[in-house]
Structures are given as C-alpha cells and as structure tokens.
Design an enzyme around this catalytic site. Structure first.
Site, short mmCIF file in Angstrom:
data_model
loop_
_atom_site.label_atom_id
_atom_site.label_comp_id
_atom_site.label_asym_id
_atom_site.label_seq_id
_atom_site.Cartn_x
_atom_site.Cartn_y
_atom_site.Cartn_z
N SER A 137 -39.81 -14.54 54.05
CA SER A 137 -38.71 -13.95 54.82
C SER A 137 -39.24 -13.51 56.17
CB SER A 137 -38.14 -12.72 54.08
OG SER A 137 -37.24 -12.00 54.89
N TYR A 150 -39.15 -3.90 50.95
CA TYR A 150 -39.04 -5.36 51.02
C TYR A 150 -40.00 -5.93 52.05
CZ TYR A 150 -36.77 -9.96 51.08
OH TYR A 150 -36.51 -11.31 51.00
#
Length: 262
Positions: A137, A150
């Site tokens: 990501s 995250y």
C-alpha cells in the site's frame, strides 16, 4: 506450459479480481481465503480452485503448502490478503487491532514465503523463473493521521519484500511489490471503519474515479506475464485524483485555463 498461481485474499476485492483475471488469461489459479462459501462460488463460476485457509494460522499455511506440493506445485505466489482495522490516533490505538494487522500483513507473508519458497524454487528450476508478488500500500510509504497501525504493518510488509529480494539475489525468482493508493472495493474500508457505511461514503465523496480492484489486478497480471528477466521491483499506483497520500482532489478533474501573455 500452463503456470499455476496461488492468490490469497481471493474471496473479495483485489484478490478476487486477480484470481478472475489470471484465470481468464490461461493460468491455473488456486484461490485462498477464509470464507469457503465465497471461494466455492468463485470456483463454480471461473474454474479457480478453492482452498479455504486462515493465513494467520501457521497450521493452515502448512496444510496449504503440503496440498500444493501434492497437486503440482506453484509458479507464482500472489499475496493480497491483509487488511486494516481502525483509524485511531497513536495515543488511542487498540493493541488488539494493531496486533491483528501485524499478523495479517507481515507474519502471514513471512509464513507464506517460508512455506512456499521451496515450491517456487522447484518451479524456477522447471520453467526458468518463479514469482513472489505482494500487494502492499502507499500507506507503507507515507504516514498519515489515524493510520499509524496500518502504516506500521504495511511498512513492515514492504521491508520484508525488500529484504527477500536481496536474499534471493542470484536466483531466478522475481520479487514484486504493488503499492496501490486509494482503491474502492466492497469491503476494505468498510471493515476498517467497523461497518460504518456513512464513513465510507464520506471518504470517497467527490473523488472522480478512484482505483477499483480490476485496475490493480491488471497491473498484477502484467507483472506476472512480463518476460521472465523483467522484474517490477515496486509499482506505486494511484488514481489521478490522488497526487499524493495527503493530496486528494474532490470534484471533477478538468484542465486549468493556461494564462498566456497577449
């Protein structure tokens, strides 16, 4: 020779889109996810072979590896499974959420590599090369408020990928990282915000053409189908509306009028 790919997270989103696309391009595909019923529907529709497993459970990965060895090995690992939980600030972070994110994004990847690498080496010996591809990501690259858990998990996964590529230097095994920015899928953000549909709608409100799962799957398929000597170390992809992690255009995208002297 038909190649075989294991695609994790295949019950929805990017994983499902990737499994479908690779299958349509002639790959043998094993779709892996926890939800057996969704995998069964995918298998019935596409011919993707369903294999239910929880990748945070070491025994499930060992069983998957043993089954793959018995049924023909594997040419490509496509590690899509992972996820995010919560949008808390560091001071308010839930340790259980952070622990799950590390398990789902980092430890699962490490266990998959440790278990499947011997099979990838066998494939590389047999056909000339093999692939280990990871969907990380842009959160691995740039921090943002409310994203620390995250951010940390995906940065950890990205460092695993980078180290693996160095460790496999000299072997014909490509190590590929695809790092998407804003992607609108049916479940990722909804799961992150605890099922709050209004929060999901607010995040994407006014954003013209965020990425969708098929966009990411297309890049994954390109990377795997590229000639065996070509390695896409890192592909960072975003929608045009997202120039950077913190810079998101809301509203129609249109050219500015150039100011030219008379």
């Amino acid at each position: 020779m038909t190649r075989r790919a294991v695609v994790t997270g295949a019950s929805s989103g990017i994983g499902e889109a990737t499994a479908r696309l690779l299958r349509s391009r002639g790959w043998d595909v094993v779709g892996v996810a926890r939800r057996a019923e969704r995998l069964a529907a995918l298998e019935a529709e596409t011919g993707v072979v369903a294999r239910a497993a929880d990748l945070t459970v070491a025994d499930d990965i060992a069983d998957l590896s043993a089954w793959l060895a018995e049924t023909g090995g594997v040419d490509a690992l496509v590690q899509v499974a992972g996820g995010a939980r919560g949008t808390d600030r560091v001071e308010d972070g839930d340790a259980d959420d952070w622990r799950w994110m590390f398990e789902a994004n980092v430890l699962s990847s490490q266990r998959l590599v440790a278990s499947l690498l011997p099979l990838l080496r066998e494939a590389a010996t047999r056909v000339g090369h093999a692939d280990a591809l990871f969907v990380t990501s842009t959160a691995a690259q740039t921090a943002y408020p409310g994203g620390a858990g995250y951010n940390a998990a995906k940065a950890g996964e990205a460092m695993l990928v980078n180290s693996l590529r160095l460790e496999l230097n000299g072997e014909p095994i490509r190590v590929i990282e695809i790092a998407p920015g804003m992607v609108r899928t049916e479940e990722f953000t909804l799961n992150r915000v605890g099922g709050d549909h209004d929060a999901v709608d607010k995040l994407y409100e006014g954003v013209e053409a965020p990425l969708v799962a098929d966009d990411v799957a297309d890049v994954i398929a390109y990377a795997l189908d590229a000639p065996g000597h070509v390695n896409l170390d890192l592909v960072t992809m975003r929608p045009v509306a997202q120039s950077a992690q913190h810079l998101l255009a809301r509203g129609p995208l249109r050219p500015r009028q150039s100011e030219r002297p008379e």
